[in-house]
Design a protein around this motif. Sequence first.
Motif, PDB file in Angstrom:
ATOM      1  N   HIS A  85      -9.006   3.559  -3.828  1.00  0.00           N
ATOM      2  CA  HIS A  85      -9.147   2.007  -3.771  1.00  0.00           C
ATOM      3  C   HIS A  85      -8.742   1.435  -4.888  1.00  0.00           C
ATOM      4  O   HIS A  85     -10.421   1.475  -5.498  1.00  0.00           O
ATOM      5  CB  HIS A  85      -9.872   1.199  -2.450  1.00  0.00           C
ATOM      6  N   THR A  99     -10.641  -5.452   0.504  1.00  0.00           N
ATOM      7  CA  THR A  99      -9.305  -5.169   1.289  1.00  0.00           C
ATOM      8  C   THR A  99      -9.206  -3.945   1.211  1.00  0.00           C
ATOM      9  O   THR A  99      -8.293  -3.474   1.108  1.00  0.00           O
ATOM     10  CB  THR A  99      -8.266  -5.661  -0.306  1.00  0.00           C
ATOM     11  N   GLU A 157      -3.233   5.812   8.534  1.00  0.00           N
ATOM     12  CA  GLU A 157      -1.978   6.448   9.228  1.00  0.00           C
ATOM     13  C   GLU A 157      -0.883   7.545   8.220  1.00  0.00           C
ATOM     14  O   GLU A 157      -0.315   8.020   9.352  1.00  0.00           O
ATOM     15  CB  GLU A 157      -1.046   5.007   8.785  1.00  0.00           C
ATOM     16  N   ASP A 164     -10.108  -2.428   4.063  1.00  0.00           N
ATOM     17  CA  ASP A 164      -9.390  -1.552   4.787  1.00  0.00           C
ATOM     18  C   ASP A 164      -7.963  -1.952   5.160  1.00  0.00           C
ATOM     19  O   ASP A 164      -7.812  -0.923   5.278  1.00  0.00           O
ATOM     20  CB  ASP A 164      -9.836  -3.437   6.263  1.00  0.00           C
ATOM     21  N   ASP A 165      -7.060  -2.109   4.277  1.00  0.00           N
ATOM     22  CA  ASP A 165      -5.775  -1.870   3.881  1.00  0.00           C
ATOM     23  C   ASP A 165      -5.431  -0.312   3.690  1.00  0.00           C
ATOM     24  O   ASP A 165      -4.417   0.163   4.236  1.00  0.00           O
ATOM     25  CB  ASP A 165      -5.338  -2.633   3.046  1.00  0.00           C
ATOM     26  N   SER A 166      -6.782   0.261   3.078  1.00  0.00           N
ATOM     27  CA  SER A 166      -6.756   1.182   2.110  1.00  0.00           C
ATOM     28  C   SER A 166      -6.525   2.025   3.087  1.00  0.00           C
ATOM     29  O   SER A 166      -6.676   3.428   3.204  1.00  0.00           O
ATOM     30  CB  SER A 166      -7.577   1.433   1.087  1.00  0.00           C
ATOM     31  N   TRP A 167      -7.711   2.428   4.107  1.00  0.00           N
ATOM     32  CA  TRP A 167      -8.395   2.989   5.416  1.00  0.00           C
ATOM     33  C   TRP A 167      -7.033   2.939   6.268  1.00  0.00           C
ATOM     34  O   TRP A 167      -7.100   3.950   6.783  1.00  0.00           O
ATOM     35  CB  TRP A 167      -9.932   2.516   5.680  1.00  0.00           C
ATOM     36  N   ARG A 168      -6.548   1.691   6.414  1.00  0.00           N
ATOM     37  CA  ARG A 168      -5.722   1.884   7.079  1.00  0.00           C
ATOM     38  C   ARG A 168      -4.188   3.163   7.164  1.00  0.00           C
ATOM     39  O   ARG A 168      -4.361   3.413   7.488  1.00  0.00           O
ATOM     40  CB  ARG A 168      -5.230   0.513   7.651  1.00  0.00           C
ATOM     41  N   ALA A 169      -3.850   2.262   5.674  1.00  0.00           N
ATOM     42  CA  ALA A 169      -2.925   3.213   5.003  1.00  0.00           C
ATOM     43  C   ALA A 169      -3.408   5.065   5.227  1.00  0.00           C
ATOM     44  O   ALA A 169      -2.186   5.764   5.386  1.00  0.00           O
ATOM     45  CB  ALA A 169      -2.923   2.655   3.987  1.00  0.00           C
ATOM     46  N   MET A 207       0.647  -1.002   0.010  1.00  0.00           N
ATOM     47  CA  MET A 207      -0.101   0.349  -0.101  1.00  0.00           C
ATOM     48  C   MET A 207       0.941   1.277  -0.177  1.00  0.00           C
ATOM     49  O   MET A 207      -0.357   2.497  -0.137  1.00  0.00           O
ATOM     50  CB  MET A 207      -0.928   0.057   1.336  1.00  0.00           C
TER      51      MET A 207
END
Length: 152
Positions: free
Chosen positions: A97, A103, A113, A105-110, A1
Amino acid sequence: MSDMQITEKPLPFVRLAALSETVGTQPEVAAVVGPLFDRVEDALRASGAAPGLPIAEYDMDRHGVRITVGFTYDGPAVDDVVIVELPAVEAAFATTHHGAMATIDDSWRALNEAITARGAEARGACREVYLQSESEDQTDWITELQQPIAGD
């Protein structure tokens, strides 16, 4: 990501023909979003209206997640849906995204962050704008994630 483009931008006012539901926990969201979109689309088509761009808004608080899903719409009232106005937002961080919702959630997490790394704070309901979302398998979906922020 790590190759995600994250931009800061204002969000426009958006008027939706929509439905909302509250779930207790974030993992329950996925089971609710699709059926809500289907109900709104069916109501719009039954009224003779064409659905616009699909958008979901997620507002989390101590009671759970309030999910509002709908389609951009500038026509008259439609039976079985409500008109929801998402306000313009002065500053938000956004990213795109690509691919299936499995997947996302990985983009939201990035994105979250990046907000923290840049000294900002997520504030208010986040949005997903489904720029391309026609295929059943979701492999070619393009979704813009938008998180309003506070701070510098």
